[in-house]
Design an enzyme around this catalytic site. Structure first.
Site, PDB file in Angstrom:
ATOM      1  N   ARG A 137      40.298  41.721  38.613  1.00  0.00           N
ATOM      2  CA  ARG A 137      38.944  41.859  38.029  1.00  0.00           C
ATOM      3  C   ARG A 137      38.045  42.406  39.125  1.00  0.00           C
ATOM      4  O   ARG A 137      37.911  41.798  40.190  1.00  0.00           O
ATOM      5  CB  ARG A 137      38.431  40.503  37.545  1.00  0.00           C
ATOM      6  CG  ARG A 137      36.942  40.522  37.275  1.00  0.00           C
ATOM      7  CD  ARG A 137      36.442  39.316  36.519  1.00  0.00           C
ATOM      8  NE  ARG A 137      36.867  39.350  35.139  1.00  0.00           N
ATOM      9  CZ  ARG A 137      36.308  38.633  34.170  1.00  0.00           C
ATOM     10  NH1 ARG A 137      35.305  37.815  34.443  1.00  0.00           N
ATOM     11  NH2 ARG A 137      36.750  38.704  32.939  1.00  0.00           N
ATOM     12  N   HIS A 177      37.638  46.334  29.381  1.00  0.00           N
ATOM     13  CA  HIS A 177      38.118  44.945  29.361  1.00  0.00           C
ATOM     14  C   HIS A 177      39.220  44.846  28.294  1.00  0.00           C
ATOM     15  O   HIS A 177      39.039  44.245  27.238  1.00  0.00           O
ATOM     16  CB  HIS A 177      36.952  44.011  29.028  1.00  0.00           C
ATOM     17  CG  HIS A 177      37.185  42.573  29.382  1.00  0.00           C
ATOM     18  ND1 HIS A 177      38.350  42.108  29.962  1.00  0.00           N
ATOM     19  CD2 HIS A 177      36.390  41.472  29.230  1.00  0.00           C
ATOM     20  CE1 HIS A 177      38.266  40.799  30.150  1.00  0.00           C
ATOM     21  NE2 HIS A 177      37.083  40.388  29.714  1.00  0.00           N
ATOM     22  N   GLN A 224      40.410  41.440  26.708  1.00  0.00           N
ATOM     23  CA  GLN A 224      39.446  40.901  25.758  1.00  0.00           C
ATOM     24  C   GLN A 224      39.628  41.563  24.393  1.00  0.00           C
ATOM     25  O   GLN A 224      39.647  40.895  23.354  1.00  0.00           O
ATOM     26  CB  GLN A 224      38.020  41.150  26.266  1.00  0.00           C
ATOM     27  CG  GLN A 224      36.937  40.607  25.357  1.00  0.00           C
ATOM     28  CD  GLN A 224      36.989  39.093  25.236  1.00  0.00           C
ATOM     29  OE1 GLN A 224      36.982  38.393  26.241  1.00  0.00           O
ATOM     30  NE2 GLN A 224      37.066  38.574  24.016  1.00  0.00           N
ATOM     31  N   ASP A 247      27.614  40.992  23.134  1.00  0.00           N
ATOM     32  CA  ASP A 247      27.944  40.631  24.519  1.00  0.00           C
ATOM     33  C   ASP A 247      26.612  40.517  25.263  1.00  0.00           C
ATOM     34  O   ASP A 247      25.553  40.909  24.740  1.00  0.00           O
ATOM     35  CB  ASP A 247      28.849  41.728  25.132  1.00  0.00           C
ATOM     36  CG  ASP A 247      29.294  41.397  26.568  1.00  0.00           C
ATOM     37  OD1 ASP A 247      29.197  40.223  26.984  1.00  0.00           O
ATOM     38  OD2 ASP A 247      29.740  42.334  27.272  1.00  0.00           O
ATOM     39  N   CYS A 292      32.475  37.828  23.421  1.00  0.00           N
ATOM     40  CA  CYS A 292      33.531  37.631  24.429  1.00  0.00           C
ATOM     41  C   CYS A 292      33.275  36.407  25.296  1.00  0.00           C
ATOM     42  O   CYS A 292      34.203  35.867  25.881  1.00  0.00           O
ATOM     43  CB  CYS A 292      33.645  38.880  25.286  1.00  0.00           C
ATOM     44  SG  CYS A 292      32.090  39.291  26.121  1.00  0.00           S
ATOM     45  N   ARG A 321      42.629  34.599  23.934  1.00  0.00           N
ATOM     46  CA  ARG A 321      42.914  35.273  25.213  1.00  0.00           C
ATOM     47  C   ARG A 321      44.251  34.761  25.766  1.00  0.00           C
ATOM     48  O   ARG A 321      45.076  35.537  26.245  1.00  0.00           O
ATOM     49  CB  ARG A 321      41.792  34.991  26.236  1.00  0.00           C
ATOM     50  CG  ARG A 321      40.445  35.624  25.923  1.00  0.00           C
ATOM     51  CD  ARG A 321      40.462  37.128  26.116  1.00  0.00           C
ATOM     52  NE  ARG A 321      40.871  37.531  27.447  1.00  0.00           N
ATOM     53  CZ  ARG A 321      40.059  37.594  28.519  1.00  0.00           C
ATOM     54  NH1 ARG A 321      38.778  37.300  28.388  1.00  0.00           N
ATOM     55  NH2 ARG A 321      40.508  37.994  29.692  1.00  0.00           N
TER      56      ARG A 321
HETATM   57  N1   CP Z   1      35.389  36.965  28.280  1.00  0.00           N
HETATM   58  C1   CP Z   1      35.720  36.866  29.586  1.00  0.00           C
HETATM   59  O1   CP Z   1      36.371  37.741  30.171  1.00  0.00           O
HETATM   60  O2   CP Z   1      35.327  35.712  30.157  1.00  0.00           O
HETATM   61  P1   CP Z   1      35.368  35.357  31.726  1.00  0.00           P
HETATM   62  O3   CP Z   1      34.342  36.233  32.400  1.00  0.00           O
HETATM   63  O4   CP Z   1      35.028  33.905  31.791  1.00  0.00           O
HETATM   64  O5   CP Z   1      36.742  35.644  32.246  1.00  0.00           O
HETATM   65  N1  NVA Z   2      30.042  42.638  29.884  1.00  0.00           N
HETATM   66  C1  NVA Z   2      30.270  41.378  30.556  1.00  0.00           C
HETATM   67  C2  NVA Z   2      31.541  40.756  30.060  1.00  0.00           C
HETATM   68  C3  NVA Z   2      31.900  39.462  30.681  1.00  0.00           C
HETATM   69  C4  NVA Z   2      33.197  38.904  30.181  1.00  0.00           C
HETATM   70  C5  NVA Z   2      30.314  41.603  32.053  1.00  0.00           C
HETATM   71  O1  NVA Z   2      30.912  42.579  32.501  1.00  0.00           O
HETATM   72  O2  NVA Z   2      29.721  40.805  32.784  1.00  0.00           O
END
Ligand code: CP
Ligand code: NVA
Length: 317
Positions: A113, A140, A143, A235, A275, A303
């Site tokens: 990530r 993502h 997700q 989101d 999400c 997930r």
């Molecule tokens: N939806 C999602 O990716 O959550 P986290 O940021 O908690 O991993």
């Molecule tokens: N769009 C958000 C998603 C988090 C799971 C971010 O990137 O912070």
């Protein structure tokens, strides 16, 4: 852990592959993963990944991604290593390429990530084991796989189901729209001027739509987007890494909140997805996210199941 990607060695189409974006996967591969996710949910404990190790590099915070991958590996008999970039030598300047080569000698897959999508591409280029995108600024995919699984559970079909995403044209929106296009599901994104999805991603989505028949559109009008929608999705307005823009974004997205009034334009039996993490009172009201239309915790749980399917396919085929 071999020096070449394992893709040539086995017949399963996803064996040894990376998962950087769903653009790289066929509709059939995506549908297979979703169906396998449903199977994983039915039969949770199988020691099929015994002895396998997943390295998980995090340059941003996470609850769902971290815990679902870690729990998923353990449920399948394997192990996961949580690696914060602050503790790794990449935090002190070691290159992504060297990190990829070194980790490939120790583990069977790498999940990362991070911020720039190019970093994940660089990691994948130099790793000899599958690399999984656990979120970048642009995509993502994990997700979106869970989103598809949830929509299938809720609506039983993708064809004829209408998804309305209201908010920022961000990583989650890109992957959701790609996923919808791949499975032939219609979707619309409503966003304020200047906060739409990346035009180059939308171009690729349009090409997919030509093949699958999905209709994916965008509008600045949230009411128009949610009209007769089966799924309403939102989101956060400020994603990780954009914290300095928070104030300006709160103003820009003000009219894009999912609340009871906006939801009243959707189908009576519509479902709300997000999400997570959510900001109640910003992109969604507590009444909606904690109300009867909401399926966000089912979505979050998925997930785990769909990523177990992904790990199985990438690691053993
Ligand atoms: N939806 C999602 O990716 O959550 P986290 O940021 O908690 O991993
Ligand atoms: N769009 C958000 C998603 C988090 C799971 C971010 O990137 O912070």
């Amino acid at each position: 852990m071999s020096s070449i990607k394992l893709a040539q060695a086995k017949t399963s189409s996803l064996y040894g592959k990376d998962c950087l974006t769903l653009l790289d996967y066929t509709s059939e591969e995506i549908l297979h993963l979703v169906e396998e996710g449903l199977q994983m949910k039915k039969f949770p404990i199988q020691s099929i990944l015994s002895g396998k190790i997943l390295a998980m590099i995090f340059e941003k915070s996470s609850t769902r991604t971290r815990v679902s991958f870690e729990a998923g590996m353990q449920q399948l008999g394997g192990n996961a290593l949580f690696l914060s970039s602050q503790d790794l030598q990449i935090g002190r300047g070691e290159s992504i390429a060297d990190t990829a080569k070194v980790l490939s000698g120790y583990v069977d897959a790498i999940m990362i990530r991070t911020f720039e999508h190019e970093k994940v591409e660089e990691l994948a280029l130099h790793a000899s084991v599958p690399v999984i995108n656990g979120l970048t600024d642009t995509f993502h995919p994990c997700q979106a796989l869970a989103d598809l699984m949830t929509i299938l559970q809720l609506k039983q079909t993708f064809k004829g189901t209408k998804v309305a995403y209201v908010g920022d044209g961000n990583n989650v929106a890109h992957s959701l729209l790609i996923a919808c296009a791949k499975v032939g599901m219609d979707a619309v994104i409503a966003h304020p001027e200047g906060y739409g999805p990346d035009p180059s991603v939308m171009e690729k989505i349009a090409e997919i739509c030509e093949l699958t028949g999905a209709v994916i559109t965008s509008t600045s009008n949230p009411e128009k987007a949610v009209h007769e929608a089966d799924i309403v999705y939102s989101d956060v307005w400020t994603s990780m890494g954009q914290e300095k823009e928070n104030e300006i974004r709160l103003t820009a997205f003000h009219a894009y909140q999912i609340n009871a009034e906006l939801m009243s334009g959707a189908k009576k039996d519509c479902h709300f997805l997000h999400c997570l993490p959510a900001h109640r009172g910003e992109e969604v009201t507590a009444e909606i996210i904690d109300g009867s239309h909401s399926a966000v915790f089912q979505q979050a749980e998925n997930r785990l199941h769909v990523q177990k399917a992904l790990l199985k396919e990438l690691l053993i085929g």
